[in-house]
Design an enzyme around this catalytic site. Structure first.
Site, PDB file in Angstrom:
ATOM      1  N   SER A  64     -49.274 -24.441 -20.818  1.00  0.00           N
ATOM      2  CA  SER A  64     -47.999 -24.348 -21.564  1.00  0.00           C
ATOM      3  C   SER A  64     -48.146 -24.629 -23.053  1.00  0.00           C
ATOM      4  O   SER A  64     -48.817 -23.880 -23.749  1.00  0.00           O
ATOM      5  CB  SER A  64     -46.966 -25.294 -20.957  1.00  0.00           C
ATOM      6  OG  SER A  64     -46.785 -24.981 -19.620  1.00  0.00           O
ATOM      7  N   ALA A 350     -34.832 -32.345 -23.351  1.00  0.00           N
ATOM      8  CA  ALA A 350     -34.465 -32.101 -24.741  1.00  0.00           C
ATOM      9  C   ALA A 350     -35.258 -30.932 -25.331  1.00  0.00           C
ATOM     10  O   ALA A 350     -34.769 -30.187 -26.169  1.00  0.00           O
ATOM     11  CB  ALA A 350     -34.689 -33.366 -25.557  1.00  0.00           C
ATOM     12  N   ARG A 470     -43.853 -44.087 -23.852  1.00  0.00           N
ATOM     13  CA  ARG A 470     -44.405 -43.742 -22.529  1.00  0.00           C
ATOM     14  C   ARG A 470     -45.709 -42.988 -22.726  1.00  0.00           C
ATOM     15  O   ARG A 470     -45.888 -42.313 -23.762  1.00  0.00           O
ATOM     16  CB  ARG A 470     -43.419 -42.921 -21.693  1.00  0.00           C
ATOM     17  CG  ARG A 470     -42.924 -41.674 -22.393  1.00  0.00           C
ATOM     18  CD  ARG A 470     -42.036 -40.835 -21.501  1.00  0.00           C
ATOM     19  NE  ARG A 470     -42.788 -40.059 -20.545  1.00  0.00           N
ATOM     20  CZ  ARG A 470     -43.380 -38.897 -20.829  1.00  0.00           C
ATOM     21  NH1 ARG A 470     -43.337 -38.384 -22.047  1.00  0.00           N
ATOM     22  NH2 ARG A 470     -44.032 -38.243 -19.903  1.00  0.00           N
ATOM     23  N   GLY A 473     -47.932 -37.182 -20.042  1.00  0.00           N
ATOM     24  CA  GLY A 473     -48.608 -36.690 -18.832  1.00  0.00           C
ATOM     25  C   GLY A 473     -49.301 -35.369 -19.079  1.00  0.00           C
ATOM     26  O   GLY A 473     -49.840 -34.768 -18.153  1.00  0.00           O
ATOM     27  N   THR A 474     -49.265 -34.880 -20.324  1.00  0.00           N
ATOM     28  CA  THR A 474     -49.910 -33.594 -20.600  1.00  0.00           C
ATOM     29  C   THR A 474     -50.919 -33.671 -21.742  1.00  0.00           C
ATOM     30  O   THR A 474     -51.706 -32.755 -21.939  1.00  0.00           O
ATOM     31  CB  THR A 474     -48.864 -32.518 -20.996  1.00  0.00           C
ATOM     32  OG1 THR A 474     -48.195 -32.957 -22.181  1.00  0.00           O
ATOM     33  CG2 THR A 474     -47.851 -32.297 -19.900  1.00  0.00           C
TER      34      THR A 474
END
Ligand code: NG1
Length: 502
Positions: A64, A350, A470, A473-474
């Protein structure tokens, strides 16, 4: 599952010893060169999942918004949704198996604990435009075949296209790319019949030099006939996601390349940010207007957001529109899981990832009413227009167009539904991002010790301040988000928090 060929095939895709892949926000992502072993094993896993569910599963080779040199793999359940979260654990274990013996042992364990039956396994495989795609698709195919499954090579597709196709297969409906386009176009035309703006609408789209550009080119002539002219930028000449793309525009707040000189009257992503929160607000408003015409019991609308949603959007959705709002951790798999609990679940991150889901019960009710109630027909068309498998930018664009035209709303009016609180996002590169752990839908840090306390102090000093951190995760970073009553306040808060993290 026939595991007799697995070890031999697995030898062709050794895992590099230092590589410890982790199933992240949306599958695995890493530098492409590291991934053949992961993708091979995911192929085998999705063949097992196909047997377990007695359905056709999917696998997309894509990373992505990451840079071109990265790649990744996303896994699709037969329902068209993302791989169920219980199986993410198997994906992690398999991806980290040290050698072919270990791969076999992990699959044997999976076979036993999940009681995988024998039978015909089928996995649909697609990929984006990255140069590493061919090799990784080969690895995925080999993984599927190594356990006796059939790989269906679907070629170059957007991730949502593959999700949609897998779902169509599951429902026994046409699942070609042609049917994907025609079903959206039919719904779009139906919703605008008698309501279309008198002048053609021009929409500039930043295609980020990715797979979506070619797909939009395919749609261009039919949409032009329906009064929507697409002006496609970054449509393949430049480098994927470099200086363009939703992630770049949303996080860096900059116009993408090839968009200089766009007149202020032109509508395009990037000139003024109409982000996922604004799309959720528009969708909720539009759906509420359609529901006014519907007889019978009230329909429960839920809007699902993450902590990245601008505070003003949450307030608008809750207080002005009266919607139920649920906040989940980042990643559409979490939002989707909550959205299915409502008659209509609207979920958008968002950054624009998201969709609108209609419950099977509501769809059934609408089908019964459609002969006599135009509102039921409109809502059914909307369910066809908005990808029911997963968030889909192409379908999202059409949703926004229809909503604006049907509500007779200008971009300015849409933009002023609520005023965003100024915000800032930063990335911090740390040695080990996993030391940051969070709770409460990622709004509070649990570790390292003292981080949350320092963050609280910084927030308290900031008028209308809100901040959280945080681990991504990518990407290999910790993300910082800050919001405040002024841009200076948000920038300062983000910087202060970033320093604490660093
Ligand atoms: P990470 O890298 O875990 O923050 C990012 C986006 C998610 C989601 C995924 C998958 C932000 C802050 N995060 O996840 O919303 O879109 O990528 O593409 O935008």
């Amino acid at each position: 599952m026939d595991l007799s060929q697995l070890q031999a095939a697995s030898k062709q895709y050794p895992k590099s010893p230092d590589f410890t892949p982790s199933y992240g926000t949306a599958g695995f992502r890493a530098a492409a060169a590291l991934l053949p072993s992961t993708v091979f094993r995911c192929g085998a896993l999705m063949a097992a999942r196909s047997l377990k569910t007695d359905g056709v599963t999917g696998l997309v080779v894509t990373a992505s918004h990451n840079p071109e040199a990265d790649n990744g793999v996303k896994l699709v359940d037969p329902t068209g949704y993302m791989l169920c979260q219980e199986w993410e654990v198997y994906a992690d274990r398999l991806a980290n198996a040290v050698d072919p013996d270990d791969v076999l042992a992990e699959l044997q364990k999976l076979q036993d604990s999940e009681c995988i039956p024998s039978g015909h396994a089928e996995v649909m495989i697609a990929h984006d435009t990255r140069q590493s795609a061919a090799e990784l698709v080969g690895a995925a195919r080999c993984g599927v075949e190594a356990v006796g499954g059939a790989a269906v090579l679907c070629g170059l597709l957007t991730t949502p296209q593959l999700h949609w196709m897998v779902r169509q297969r599951h429902l026994g409906l046409p699942c070609s790319e042609e049917s994907y386009f025609s079903s959206f176009l039919r719904a779009y035309e139906g919703l605008l019949r008698g309501h279309a703006a008198s002048e053609a609408q021009v929409l500039i789209i930043d295609c980020a030099n990715g797979v979506g550009g070619g797909k939009l080119q395919q749609l261009q002539p039919q949409l032009a006939q329906l009064g929507l002219e697409l002006d496609l930028r970054n449509c393949g000449r430049g480098v994927l996601n470099e200086g363009c793309g939703a992630d770049f525009v949303q996080k860096d707040r900059q116009l993408p390349l090839e968009c200089d000189g766009v007149g202020s009257a032109a509508r395009c992503a990037g000139l003024r940010l109409f982000d996922g929160d604004k799309i959720a607000a528009l969708a909720a408003l539009f759906i509420q207007s359609l529901l006014e015409g519907l007889q019978g019991p009230s329909v429960q609308i839920g809007v699902i957001q993450t902590a990245y949603a601008n505070g003003s959007s949450t307030q608008y959705l809750r207080d002005t529109l009266g919607c139920q709002v649920v906040i989940t951790p980042t990643g559409v798999k979490h939002l989707h899981e909550e959205a299915v609990k409502f008659d209509i679940g609207i979920y958008f991150e968002a950054n624009g990832h998201g969709t609108v889901l209609f419950s099977p019960d509501l769809l059934q009710r609408l089908r019964k009413l459609q002969a006599n109630e135009p509102a039921a027909r409109d809502l059914l068309a909307l369910a066809d227009l908005v990808n029911q498998a997963v968030g889909d930018a192409i379908s999202g664009i059409l949703l926004v167009e229809v909503a604006l035209q049907r509500l007779n709303m200008t971009m300015a009016a849409w933009g002023s539904l609520y005023a965003d609180l100024p915000s800032r996002q930063l990335k911090v590169t740390v040695e080990d991002r996993s030391i940051v752990t969070t709770t409460d839908a990622e709004t509070r840090a649990m570790t390292p010790d003292g981080l949350q306390e320092s963050l609280d102090q910084a927030v308290q000093r900031t008028p209308s301040g809100r901040a959280f951190v945080r681990p991504s995760g990518t990407e290999d970073v910790v993300r910082v988000y800050a919001e405040a009553s002024t841009q200076e306040g948000a920038d300062l808060l983000a910087k202060t928090v970033a320093r604490v993290v660093y």
